[in-house]
Enzyme design. Structure first.
Site, short mmCIF file in Angstrom:
data_model
loop_
_atom_site.label_atom_id
_atom_site.label_comp_id
_atom_site.label_asym_id
_atom_site.label_seq_id
_atom_site.Cartn_x
_atom_site.Cartn_y
_atom_site.Cartn_z
N GLY A 1 8.51 -3.55 5.38
CA GLY A 1 8.40 -5.01 5.42
C GLY A 1 9.63 -5.68 6.01
O GLY A 1 10.27 -5.18 6.94
N LEU A 2 9.97 -6.84 5.45
CA LEU A 2 11.08 -7.63 5.98
C LEU A 2 12.41 -6.90 5.87
O LEU A 2 13.25 -6.99 6.76
CB LEU A 2 11.15 -8.97 5.24
CG LEU A 2 10.08 -9.98 5.68
CD1 LEU A 2 9.90 -11.08 4.63
CD2 LEU A 2 10.46 -10.60 7.02
N SER B 1 12.14 -17.98 -0.96
CA SER B 1 10.83 -18.37 -0.42
C SER B 1 10.74 -19.88 -0.55
O SER B 1 11.36 -20.46 -1.45
CB SER B 1 9.72 -17.71 -1.25
OG SER B 1 8.48 -18.33 -0.95
N TYR C 1 6.38 -16.00 -9.82
CA TYR C 1 7.05 -15.86 -8.52
C TYR C 1 7.84 -17.12 -8.18
O TYR C 1 9.01 -17.05 -7.80
CB TYR C 1 6.01 -15.57 -7.44
CG TYR C 1 6.59 -15.25 -6.08
CD1 TYR C 1 7.20 -14.02 -5.83
CD2 TYR C 1 6.50 -16.17 -5.03
CE1 TYR C 1 7.72 -13.72 -4.57
CE2 TYR C 1 7.01 -15.88 -3.78
CZ TYR C 1 7.62 -14.65 -3.54
OH TYR C 1 8.13 -14.35 -2.29
N LYS D 1 12.02 -17.43 -7.79
CA LYS D 1 12.71 -17.79 -6.54
C LYS D 1 13.52 -19.08 -6.73
O LYS D 1 14.59 -19.25 -6.10
CB LYS D 1 11.71 -17.92 -5.39
CG LYS D 1 11.05 -16.60 -5.00
CD LYS D 1 12.03 -15.56 -4.49
CE LYS D 1 11.33 -14.33 -3.90
NZ LYS D 1 12.24 -13.28 -3.45
N THR E 1 3.21 -8.79 5.71
CA THR E 1 3.79 -7.61 5.03
C THR E 1 2.83 -7.27 3.90
O THR E 1 1.83 -7.99 3.69
CB THR E 1 5.17 -7.93 4.41
OG1 THR E 1 4.99 -8.94 3.41
CG2 THR E 1 6.18 -8.41 5.44
N ASP E 2 3.16 -6.25 3.13
CA ASP E 2 2.30 -5.96 1.97
C ASP E 2 2.26 -7.15 1.03
O ASP E 2 1.23 -7.45 0.44
CB ASP E 2 2.81 -4.72 1.24
CG ASP E 2 2.54 -3.45 2.04
OD1 ASP E 2 1.74 -3.50 3.00
OD2 ASP E 2 3.14 -2.41 1.71
N1 LIG Z 1 6.07 -11.86 3.36
C1 LIG Z 1 6.23 -13.15 3.13
O1 LIG Z 1 5.42 -13.99 3.60
C2 LIG Z 1 7.38 -13.66 2.31
C3 LIG Z 1 7.54 -15.05 2.18
C4 LIG Z 1 8.61 -15.53 1.45
C5 LIG Z 1 9.50 -14.65 0.86
N2 LIG Z 1 9.31 -13.30 0.97
C6 LIG Z 1 10.29 -12.43 0.32
O2 LIG Z 1 10.74 -11.44 1.22
C7 LIG Z 1 11.18 -10.28 0.50
C8 LIG Z 1 10.57 -9.03 1.14
O3 LIG Z 1 9.18 -9.09 0.97
P1 LIG Z 1 8.15 -8.47 2.01
O4 LIG Z 1 7.27 -9.58 2.45
O5 LIG Z 1 8.83 -7.64 3.00
O6 LIG Z 1 7.26 -7.59 1.02
P2 LIG Z 1 7.03 -6.03 0.88
O7 LIG Z 1 6.65 -5.43 2.19
O8 LIG Z 1 6.12 -5.88 -0.29
O9 LIG Z 1 8.48 -5.47 0.53
C9 LIG Z 1 9.08 -5.69 -0.71
C10 LIG Z 1 10.25 -4.75 -0.80
O10 LIG Z 1 10.91 -4.96 -2.04
C11 LIG Z 1 11.05 -3.70 -2.64
N3 LIG Z 1 11.18 -3.75 -4.08
C12 LIG Z 1 10.39 -4.34 -5.00
N4 LIG Z 1 10.87 -4.10 -6.24
C13 LIG Z 1 11.97 -3.32 -6.08
C14 LIG Z 1 12.89 -2.74 -6.97
N5 LIG Z 1 12.77 -2.87 -8.30
N6 LIG Z 1 13.92 -2.02 -6.47
C15 LIG Z 1 14.05 -1.87 -5.13
N7 LIG Z 1 13.20 -2.38 -4.24
C16 LIG Z 1 12.17 -3.10 -4.72
C17 LIG Z 1 9.83 -2.92 -2.22
O11 LIG Z 1 10.00 -1.55 -2.47
P3 LIG Z 1 8.77 -0.59 -2.91
O12 LIG Z 1 8.12 -0.15 -1.63
O13 LIG Z 1 9.43 0.50 -3.66
O14 LIG Z 1 7.85 -1.40 -3.78
C18 LIG Z 1 9.80 -3.29 -0.75
O15 LIG Z 1 10.74 -2.54 -0.04
C19 LIG Z 1 10.77 -10.52 -0.95
O16 LIG Z 1 11.90 -10.96 -1.69
C20 LIG Z 1 9.75 -11.64 -0.86
O17 LIG Z 1 9.68 -12.40 -2.03
C21 LIG Z 1 8.27 -12.79 1.69
#
Ligand SMILES: NC(=O)c1ccc[n+]([C@@H]2O[C@H](COP(=O)([O-])OP(=O)(O)OC[C@H]3O[C@@H](n4cnc5c(N)ncnc54)[C@H](OP(=O)(O)O)[C@@H]3O)[C@@H](O)[C@H]2O)c1
Length: 238
Positions: A17-18, A140, A161, A165, A196-197
């Site tokens: 992901g990100l 977020s 959530y 945040k 992303t997921d």
């Molecule tokens: N995608 C969006 O639209 C969006 C929008 C606003 C903010 N965000 C923020 O962006 C960040 C990244 O999200 P993403 O969209 O890239 O989602 P994602 O693909 O689901 O990735 C989330 C990441 O966080 C890791 N994670 C979760 N719990 C963890 C823990 N206890 N220890 C270590 N790693 C952990 C996951 O690891 P595992 O694979 O082990 O679960 C994964 O690498 C998050 O903080 C999310 O809130 C995303």
């Protein structure tokens, strides 16, 4: 040991992901990047980034594990002798409706609030030694009291959530104030709605676009902002 010649960045939740894309883009900017992930999951993506010609490493880091966090300062001191950039990117969205159980709320806060706080606290002594320390908290727009109270967020505005945040945002402000007389800059990022997921398939942005806000904040010049909340260069309301 001698200081590593390049800036060193830790990105949490960097196995996919990100986080992985932020690591890639910081690596492309010439930084040494350390991918943090739980259960050994950062090794393969770090190897993939090395195959792309980047200086990438991995570290075992469950952001909810006090044990993993406790190893970080020694890891960076012995491997690199420095840490310049911390991107608290790992995060979870565990609730998907108007109610959240206390257990789920607690789990959400452990990953989204307490983890970033504890990691920052553990690594602050090293970041203070860096010439241009940068801390980026991956927030977020759903953590914005202004946005949510104006009805933005829709069905994504779940209590666990959003409030986690919002708490991360406040930690950003308080830490930035605490570090105001140092070169360290602390900012919160909203990546946009990203495929992303977590973001799902309907999101309009791909990870390359979504990573840009955090990457920009990680590389801010000395006259850049601190204690802010940004999407791209746009300052967001708290
Ligand atoms: N995608 C969006 O639209 C969006 C929008 C606003 C903010 N965000 C923020 O962006 C960040 C990244 O999200 P993403 O969209 O890239 O989602 P994602 O693909 O689901 O990735 C989330 C990441 O966080 C890791 N994670 C979760 N719990 C963890 C823990 N206890 N220890 C270590 N790693 C952990 C996951 O690891 P595992 O694979 O082990 O679960 C994964 O690498 C998050 O903080 C999310 O809130 C995303």
């Amino acid at each position: 040991m001698e200081k590593h010649p390049q800036q060193v960045a830790l990105i949490t939740g960097a196995n996919k992901g990100l986080g992985l894309e932020i690591a890639r883009q910081l690596g492309q900017q010439g930084l040494t990047v350390v991918l943090g992930a739980r259960q050994g999951k950062a090794a393969a993506p770090a190897a993939a980034l090395r195959a792309e010609g980047l200086d990438a490493h991995d570290v075992e880091l469950d952001v909810t594990s006090a044990q993993d966090i406790a190893t970080l300062p020694t890891f960076f001191e012995t491997q690199f002798g420095r840490l310049d950039v911390l991107v608290n990117n790992a995060g979870v969205q565990l609730d998907n409706g108007p109610d959240v159980s206390p257990d789920t709320l607690r789990q959400t806060y452990e990953a989204n609030v307490i983890g970033p706080y504890a990691i920052t606290q553990a690594l602050l002594p090293l970041l203070r030694q860096a010439p241009a320390g940068r801390i980026v908290n991956q927030s977020s727009i759903l953590g914005s009291l202004t946005a949510i109270s104006q009805g933005q967020g829709g069905s994504w505005a779940t209590p666990g959530y959003t409030s986690s945040k919002a708490a991360l945002n406040m930690l950003t402000v308080v830490l930035a104030q605490h570090l105001a007389d140092t070169p360290i800059k602390v900012n919160a990022a909203h990546p946009g709605w990203v495929k992303t997921d977590l973001g799902g398939d309907n999101a309009p942005l791909d990870v390359a676009e979504g990573a840009q806000t955090a990457v920009r904040l990680a590389l801010l010049p000395a006259d850049g902002p601190t204690g802010g909340y940004f999407h791209d260069t746009e300052r967001l309301p708290w």
